[in-house]
Design a protein around this motif. Structure first.
Motif, short mmCIF file in Angstrom:
data_model
loop_
_atom_site.label_atom_id
_atom_site.label_comp_id
_atom_site.label_asym_id
_atom_site.label_seq_id
_atom_site.Cartn_x
_atom_site.Cartn_y
_atom_site.Cartn_z
N TRP A 127 2.53 5.21 3.52
CA TRP A 127 3.30 5.32 2.28
C TRP A 127 4.11 4.09 2.07
N GLY A 128 4.44 3.32 2.87
CA GLY A 128 5.19 2.06 2.75
C GLY A 128 4.22 1.18 1.86
N PHE A 129 2.68 1.29 2.27
CA PHE A 129 1.84 0.28 1.35
C PHE A 129 1.60 1.02 -0.01
N ASN A 130 1.77 2.31 0.03
CA ASN A 130 1.45 2.95 -1.34
C ASN A 130 2.45 2.76 -2.32
N PHE A 131 3.76 2.55 -1.85
CA PHE A 131 4.65 2.24 -2.91
C PHE A 131 4.87 0.69 -2.82
N GLY A 132 3.97 -0.21 -2.74
CA GLY A 132 3.88 -1.53 -2.56
C GLY A 132 4.72 -2.09 -1.76
N GLY A 133 5.21 -1.50 -0.66
CA GLY A 133 5.90 -2.36 0.34
C GLY A 133 5.33 -3.27 1.23
N VAL B 227 8.78 0.05 1.00
CA VAL B 227 9.12 0.76 2.26
C VAL B 227 10.00 1.65 2.15
N VAL B 228 11.14 1.43 1.44
CA VAL B 228 12.24 2.61 1.42
C VAL B 228 11.54 3.43 0.44
N ALA B 229 11.16 3.08 -0.63
CA ALA B 229 10.63 4.38 -1.53
C ALA B 229 9.42 4.99 -1.01
N GLY B 230 8.58 4.63 -0.28
CA GLY B 230 7.77 5.38 0.78
C GLY B 230 8.26 6.54 1.36
N PHE B 231 9.32 6.14 2.28
CA PHE B 231 10.09 6.69 3.12
C PHE B 231 10.93 7.88 2.17
N VAL C 19 -1.21 8.31 -5.94
CA VAL C 19 -0.39 7.18 -6.29
C VAL C 19 0.69 7.34 -6.90
N PRO C 20 1.94 6.54 -6.67
CA PRO C 20 3.26 7.19 -7.30
C PRO C 20 3.26 7.23 -8.95
N THR C 21 2.49 6.46 -9.51
CA THR C 21 2.68 6.75 -10.87
C THR C 21 1.32 6.66 -11.53
N SER C 22 0.77 7.22 -12.64
CA SER C 22 -0.23 7.36 -13.34
C SER C 22 -0.72 5.69 -13.66
N GLY C 23 -1.94 5.55 -13.29
CA GLY C 23 -2.59 4.18 -13.59
C GLY C 23 -2.19 3.28 -12.45
N ALA C 24 -1.30 3.65 -11.39
CA ALA C 24 -1.26 2.61 -10.64
C ALA C 24 -2.37 2.10 -9.73
#
Lengths: 443, 299, 287
Positions: free
Chosen positions: A218-224, A241-245, A313-318
């Motif tokens: 999830w950290g990588f998924n949110f670009g961490g 990373v924080v956003a993933g958490f 992914v967090p946002t559409s098109g990411a």
């Protein structure tokens, strides 16, 4: 009484060979040299490994390798540590690659640089660069890369359809769905019993018991980014990373963290055998996991109607994300046969070995040339190969395992106890950075 | 006379010399050896590097250590009093004058000599929220279903319950204590009109206080070294935590991990010394406190 | 006459309820409670793979799968682990019997200066958590080259154990000094008195020590976990643990194997019941 005592002494003498057992086997006779290879892998992967060892033994006369399955896991190498310390370690060990630097720093691994340069100085170029980088510590080579893998979203078509949703929206041809969409699908699938406990769930993104919903996922998924290698710092408080958490915390809160935990300890308690994996028993409709699950599905539940697609992914098109790990072969300190062991490793982690392993287990090879061999990748396996194009990998740190453990703890306190991600990730930094400082500057 | 005394001293020491040797080799020396290691960085490979007090400083910034210490004290604080009460209740039951009492005694005692590594497996299966008997029975009588191992609020209590299967051992000691109480004491109390509850608190309990002290001290030592249950139940697989949210990460398990997984023998030695000091301190406190309530004399 | 006999009957009936029925009910309830996990162990061990996940769980296997026991033994190198456990237990038992008999003699039958102080030190060590020496002992044994052998598990047993010494000493303190004094006057040395007079008398106490040492070695987990790394040397405690992790053993097989681990101890108990009870009670009270 005297009789008992003398019987005791006789027993002692009789067992003396046993007491001294395992102390190294002398090979003065003319037979092939015996090497021991330890792995903590379990079936079905270990079955392929055993076949590979047999193939190697058949390929030459000089060396006979014996494979031994030992207890352990990715970061638990207690059996190796104690054995090497006691001088009874193996000649070759299969180690989780991202921990190579840490074990090398502890002095458990033989430096292979010289042997490699004598045999084949071009060997580094044969491997995928990130995998090779993970075998290095302070500019020296301590391992050969073995397999790699990638994480994707597995989904159960039947369960999704029964919840009134067309599983076609998950088709990978349509690109990744958003986490928002995943949440809606998952909610529709969740079911509870009279006690209010889940009897089936749609998706537990942070599950690490039967899936691969790790902090890194999830950290990588949110670009961490988890570390800044140039600066010699771990960066667990990176905004991504924080956003993933935060994402997993909110998801857990929505499902009720304790109910999720009860679901896990009901259907995936400690000691659950693979064939009872909650995805295989159709208790969970979606999970993040790796390529090896393809073989589980094939072997244990051939009728299960599933598909694989991108991790939502967090946002559409990411851009979709995933991460790649994998194992490595090392020579533990104290082996008297580093050169022979290296020869085995070159075969095992080279073209012939990795080919067999990719065919047998659906893992991915790190031997670059094999990645281009289309015959090795059929059906869903092809999706995993394609995923490597956008895969991240864990930072190769001499505190890799320690960092992993600290992140795991923080992750669980965020999901189960709903603690504040920024706070616990700062604690991870405070704990890990001083240990990393010992090794600065990183090369 | 002097010759005899000298000969006795020589013979006595000779007879106990195996113990003296073992005591020094396997206890005293290792304790001081680990004190030396605690001031070093030592992976077990190559020589130890002296680092002064760094290991002890690190104790304060190691969140997992505090978690492990908290878990261990929490477990011990539950296990000791519950253990004493259960053992006394068992002993009272074993002391009933029914003809086939030996059978009950045996049944209650046997679980205490069974291996905890096997009982731990049994506990996982027995306490499963859905398929285990424990929760099945709770469901039948309308009690809430509890995730005994998976819920961090319950997991330590769950291991305390598991430990009660071993209460038969201490119960036999209490039983011996009960049977050593002269029956005249009860008879005269009964004549004075004291009911069974009053008799228990006025006569029985004071007279078994030495056994209670023994049981507390032993329980304390066992509680601080709890390891196997947590290892077998929760410390396996890719998940590096011990129990949900590390709720079963106990002190000795943490020592084990530092020494044998992370190759931090120096830090592990520092941890061990802290444990040594804490257990000594706790034992002294209990002995101190016991002076106010243990009755040594049976009049 | 009639009335009084009636009241007498009522009194004795009431007495019977309080002293005969109530305690029995309580005892039976307690025993049931203690037996439940073992009942479940056996029930689970006999379930087939589909019945394992039936909800609500079945209280008795519909179709007992006795095969599970055969599978458990064949699937795991059960006999090998079993034999290793027996060897370890035998070694520890021999060590305990030999060493503690000698030591306890020195602590009880010979009067010498400092004896009691030394003995109290020995007793105090019972309360020290054993893992305190874990790290250092491993390092020491590693330097001796004893890792992955049975030496670290058996050799220490040959140097006495405070609890065992204590048991034998308590027993010896209760034996009259007449015989040994007479032998001394006849010129017998301590070794002679020990081996000819005291050792034969000690048998019941030694039996207790032997049983406790064997059971402790059988149940030991942490030491074999640290000192043994190859499967051929694993005792049941470690073998079972690792086989379940490595081979995806179903719960039914695990329970079958657990049952087989527990049975030898129960058999030992049935045969030597008296010694178990004596051992525990000597230990506590006279101290």
């Amino acid at each position: 009484m005297k009789r008992v005592v003398s019987v005791g002494f006789v027993l002692m003498v009789a067992f003396t060979p046993v007491f001294a057992g395992g102390q190294g086997e002398a090979g003065a006779d003319d037979g092939p040299l015996e090497l021991t290879f330890w792995t903590s892998h379990t079936p079905p992967d270990s079955i392929t490994l055993a076949a590979m060892v047999d193939a190697y033994n058949a390929s030459q006369q000089a060396v006979r390798v014996e494979m031994v399955q030992v207890p352990g896991s990715e970061t638990d190498v207690a059996q190796l540590m104690t054995a090497v310390r006691g001088g009874t370690g193996p000649d070759i060990y299969m180690l989780d690659r991202f921990t190579v630097a840490q074990r090398a720093a502890a002095g458990v691994l033989e430096d292979l640089t010289e042997v490699m340069e004598a045999v084949d100085p071009a060997l580094p170029d044969a491997y995928i660069p990130y995998a090779w980088q993970e075998t290095q510590f302070q500019g020296r080579t301590y391992a050969l890369p073995f397999d790699t893998d990638a994480r994707v979203l597995y989904y159960n078509r039947r369960m999704i359809a029964e919840a009134g949703i067309d599983p076609a929206i998950l088709d990978s041809a349509n690109g990744p769905i958003t986490l928002e969409q995943a949440r809606e699908i998952a909610r529709a699938i969740d079911q509870t019993d009279a006690d209010g406990n889940y009897t089936q769930v749609g998706f537990i993104p942070y599950d690490i018991q039967f899936s691969q919903g790790w902090h890194y996922t999830w950290g990588f998924n949110f670009g961490g980014r988890f570390a800044d290698l140039d600066a010699g710092r771990v960066t667990p408080t990176d905004p991504g990373v924080v956003a993933g958490f935060e994402f997993v915390r909110d998801w857990a809160a929505d499902m009720d963290p304790q109910r999720v935990q009860t679901f896990i300890s009901t259907y995936a308690p400690p000691n659950t055998p693979t064939q009872q994996n909650a995805f295989l028993t159709e208790r969970v409709a979606m999970k993040v996991s790796g390529d090896w699950v393809l073989k589980w599905l094939e072997q244990f539940t051939p009728d299960l109607d599933y598909g694989v697609t991108y991790i939502p992914v967090p946002t559409s098109g990411a851009q979709p994300s995933t991460w790649a790990g994998g194992w490595a072969l090392v020579v533990p300190t104290g082996s008297d046969h580093v050169e022979e062991a290296f020869d085995f490793m070159r075969w095992f982690a080279g073209e012939p070995g990795q080919r067999m392993y990719t065919e047998g287990t659906a893992h991915l090879p790190t031997y670059a040339q094999l990645m281009n061999d289309d015959a090795l990748f059929d059906g869903d396996h092809e999706f995993f190969r394609a995923s490597l194009a956008f895969a991240s990998s864990r930072p190769p740190l001499p505190v890799g395992a320690l960092y992993w453990d600290a992140l795991t703890r923080a992750f669980s306190s965020v999901t189960l106890q709903q603690e504040d991600p920024a706070t616990v990730l700062q604690q991870v930094y405070d704990e890990v950075q001083p240990q990393l400082d010992q090794f600065l500057p990183l090369q | 006379m002097g010759i005899i005394r000298g000969r006795n001293l020589r013979n006595g020491l000779l007879f106990v010399s195996p113990w003296i040797f073992g005591f020094i080799a396997f206890q005293v020396y290792p304790i001081f050896y680990s004190l030396r290691l605690s001031f070093t960085r030592y992976s077990g490979f190559g020589p130890p590097t002296p680092i002064g007090l760094d290991n002890f400083r690190r104790l304060f910034s190691d969140p997992l250590l505090w978690k492990a210490a908290y878990n261990t004290l929490y477990y011990t604080a539950l296990a000791v009093p519950i253990g004493v009460v259960v053992a006394i209740v068992l002993a009272l039951a074993m002391n009933q004058k029914v003809r086939e009492v030996a059978v009950y005694r045996a049944l209650l005692y046997v679980p205490s000599i069974l291996p905890i590594f096997a009982l731990s497996f049994v506990w996982v299966v027995f306490s499963n929220p859905r398929y285990g008997l424990l929760n099945h029975l709770s469901r039948l009588v309308g009690l809430p279903v509890i995730d005994w191992i998976g819920d961090p609020r319950w997991s330590k209590l769950s291991l305390v319950l598991l430990a009660q299967l071993g209460a038969g051992g201490p119960a036999l000691i209490f039983l011996a204590g009960l049977r050593a109480i002269p029956t005249e004491l009860f008879e005269s109390a009964e004549i004075d009109g004291a009911g069974p509850i009053r008799r228990f608190f006025r006569i029985t309990l004071p007279l078994i206080t030495p056994v209670i002290l023994y049981d507390i001290i032993l329980g304390l030592s066992l509680g601080l070294q709890v390891f196997t249950q947590a290892y077998v139940i929760a410390s396996t697989g890719p998940n590096t935590m011990v129990g949900p949210d590390n709720s079963l990460m106990f002190y000795v398990l943490y020592v084990y991990r530092n020494a044998f997984q992370f190759s931090q023998m120096g830090y592990a030695s520092a941890l061990v010394w802290v444990l040594f000091m804490v257990s000594l301190a706790l034992a002294l406190i209990v002995f101190r406190w016991a002076k106010s309530w243990v009755h040594y004399e049976i009049e | 006459m009639h009335t009084s006999s009636f009241t007498a009957n009522r009194v004795s009936a009431k007495r019977y309820v309080t002293t005969g029925i109530v305690p029995r009910v309580i005892l039976v309830l307690m025993c049931t409670l203690f037996a439940l996990p073992f009942y479940w162990m056996i029930v689970t061990s006999l379930k087939g793979s589909t019945e394992l996940t039936v909800f609500p769980p079945t209280l008795w296997p519909r179709d007992p799968v006795w095969r599970n026991y055969r599978d458990a033994v064949l699937f795991i190198p059960f006999l090998r682990f079993f034999m290793n456990s027996v060897i370890l237990a035998a070694g520890a038992t021999i060590g305990a019997v030999l060493s503690n008999s000698v030591i306890a003699y020195g602590f009880s039958r010979i009067p010498w200066k400092g004896r009691d102080i030394l003995f109290y030190i020995a007793i105090a060590t019972v309360f020290i958590p054993f893992p305190i020496t874990l790290v250092a002992l491993f390092d020491i044994f590693a330097r001796l080259g004893w890792i992955n052998t049975y030496l670290p598990l058996i050799v220490p047993a040959f140097f006495g154990n405070a609890f065992h010494m204590f048991l034998i000493r308590q027993f010896l303190m209760g034996i009259s000094h007449d015989l040994s004094d007479a032998a001394r006057i006849d010129g017998a040395g301590e070794l002679m008195i020990f081996s000819r007079i005291i050792l034969p008398l000690m048998k019941p106490a030694l039996a207790v020590v032997a049983i406790f040492a064997a059971v402790n070695a059988w149940n030991d987990f942490l030491s074999p976990l640290i000192y043994l790394q190859t499967q051929e040397l694993y005792p049941l405690s470690i073998g079972l643990q690792f086989f379940r992790a490595e081979h995806n053993i179903a719960f039914s097989l695990l329970m079958a194997a657990s049952t087989l681990v527990v049975i030898p101890i129960i058999v030992l108990f049935i045969f030597f019941q008296r010694y178990f009870v004596e051992g525990i009670t000597i230990g506590a009270i006279k101290g």
